[in-house]
Design a protein around this motif. Structure first.
Motif, mmCIF file in Angstrom:
data_model
loop_
_atom_site.group_PDB
_atom_site.id
_atom_site.type_symbol
_atom_site.label_atom_id
_atom_site.label_comp_id
_atom_site.label_asym_id
_atom_site.label_seq_id
_atom_site.Cartn_x
_atom_site.Cartn_y
_atom_site.Cartn_z
ATOM 1 N N ASN A 55 0.831 -1.208 0.000
ATOM 2 C CA ASN A 55 0.000 0.000 0.000
ATOM 3 C C ASN A 55 0.865 1.258 0.000
ATOM 4 O O ASN A 55 0.587 2.225 -0.710
ATOM 5 N N THR A 69 0.671 3.945 -2.879
ATOM 6 C CA THR A 69 -0.094 5.156 -2.542
ATOM 7 C C THR A 69 0.634 6.118 -1.606
ATOM 8 O O THR A 69 0.188 7.258 -1.428
ATOM 9 N N ASP A 91 0.731 5.538 1.571
ATOM 10 C CA ASP A 91 -0.012 5.392 2.831
ATOM 11 C C ASP A 91 -0.008 3.920 3.219
ATOM 12 O O ASP A 91 -0.553 3.083 2.500
ATOM 13 N N TYR A 146 -3.661 2.554 3.544
ATOM 14 C CA TYR A 146 -4.601 3.026 2.537
ATOM 15 C C TYR A 146 -5.825 2.116 2.448
ATOM 16 O O TYR A 146 -6.939 2.577 2.164
ATOM 17 N N THR A 201 -8.012 3.758 5.027
ATOM 18 C CA THR A 201 -8.427 5.144 4.786
ATOM 19 C C THR A 201 -9.328 5.274 3.570
ATOM 20 O O THR A 201 -10.171 6.173 3.515
ATOM 21 N N ASN A 202 -9.182 4.372 2.595
ATOM 22 C CA ASN A 202 -10.020 4.498 1.406
ATOM 23 C C ASN A 202 -11.444 4.002 1.636
ATOM 24 O O ASN A 202 -12.301 4.112 0.757
#
Length: 263
Positions: free
Chosen positions: A126, A130, A132, A135, A138-139
């Motif tokens: 991740n 990204t 992050d 992620y 968070t997504n």
């Protein structure tokens, strides 16, 4: 199906009750295939791999193959982040294998620490893609998901489903309640390790909302064992077989038409 059969069969090594264990194993596989949303396993979801790896973890644990448990668990935690929690029932299985005597713990217990490695690798992936590490979490905001109290989610789904008559909400609620109630009421028939796996597999997804709970119930193989043990009574066997078969047929029609009732 084969792994489920071997796992259930191996729980009763006593030759005197082996035929009964084999019958329970066969019926467990039957209810696995009859489970109302089992056709989801043919779709591009993680459920099939997640279920296979979970069964493998318990299968190796019953045979005290702790390196295999660690490696399989690592694959499981890479498949779905929730899979990292398999370390809890696996630690319990290890303690049971040594009769909960701390002085008997050996270096082989460290193999269980391989389980989080899969999730760690996924976090690194991740980050590489990204920037992050988390992620995958968070997504979730893009789906409108947030952390909630599972009890609040169930109550809200009940109120919304009854008030609006939303079949999807009521269906997701029904699967959630069946998983929670059956796993708890028949706890002694499956044991603490299976119950623990069932609880975190239900409550953590519920904390993000009621959506997709029918699909999240699919890997809960202890439910199939419960149904198999209940169906030793022929009346229960006939009733469960007929009900699951008819419900699966109805839901599969929606699935084949591309409707979102169960996804």
């Amino acid at each position: 199906g084969y792994l489920l059969y071997k796992l259930v069969e191996s729980e009763q090594p006593d030759a005197a009750i082996a035929p009964q264990a084999r019958e329970t194993a066969r019926r467990s596989v039957k209810f696995f295939f009859l489970f109302p949303v089992s056709f989801i396993l043919s779709g591009l979801f993680t459920e099939s791999l997640y279920l296979c790896l979970t069964l493998l973890c318990f299968y190796w644990a019953k045979r005290h193959r702790w390196l295999a448990v660690g490696l399989t668990g690592a694959c499981l935690s890479a498949t779905r982040t929730l899979g990292v929690l398999i370390i809890l029932p696996m630690a319990l299985e290890y303690l049971q294998s040594i009769d909960f005597k701390v002085f008997r713990i050996r270096r082989e217990a460290l193999y269980l620490m391989l389980i989080p490695a899969g999730l760690l690798c996924f976090c690194l992936y991740n980050y590489q893609v990204t920037g992050d590490f988390f992620y995958f979490k968070t997504n979730q905001a893009a789906w409108g998901r947030e952390i909630l109290n599972p009890a609040t989610v169930l109550i809200k789904a009940l109120v919304e489903g009854v008030k609006t008559g939303d079949a999807k909400v009521l269906l997701e609620l029904g699967f959630s309640l069946v998983g929670l109630i059956f796993s708890t009421v028949f706890y002694k028939r499956i044991g603490f390790a299976y119950w623990l796996m069932s609880m975190y597999s239900l409550l953590i997804p519920l904390a993000a909302g009621i959506d997709s709970m029918a699909r999240f119930c699919l890997p809960l193989f202890p439910l199939y064992i419960i149904f198999a043990k209940l169906s030793r009574n022929e009346s229960w066997n006939d009733a469960l077989t007929l009900f699951f078969g008819l419900l699966q047929g109805a839901l599969m029609v929606y699935w084949c038409l591309g409707l979102s009732l169960i996804v």
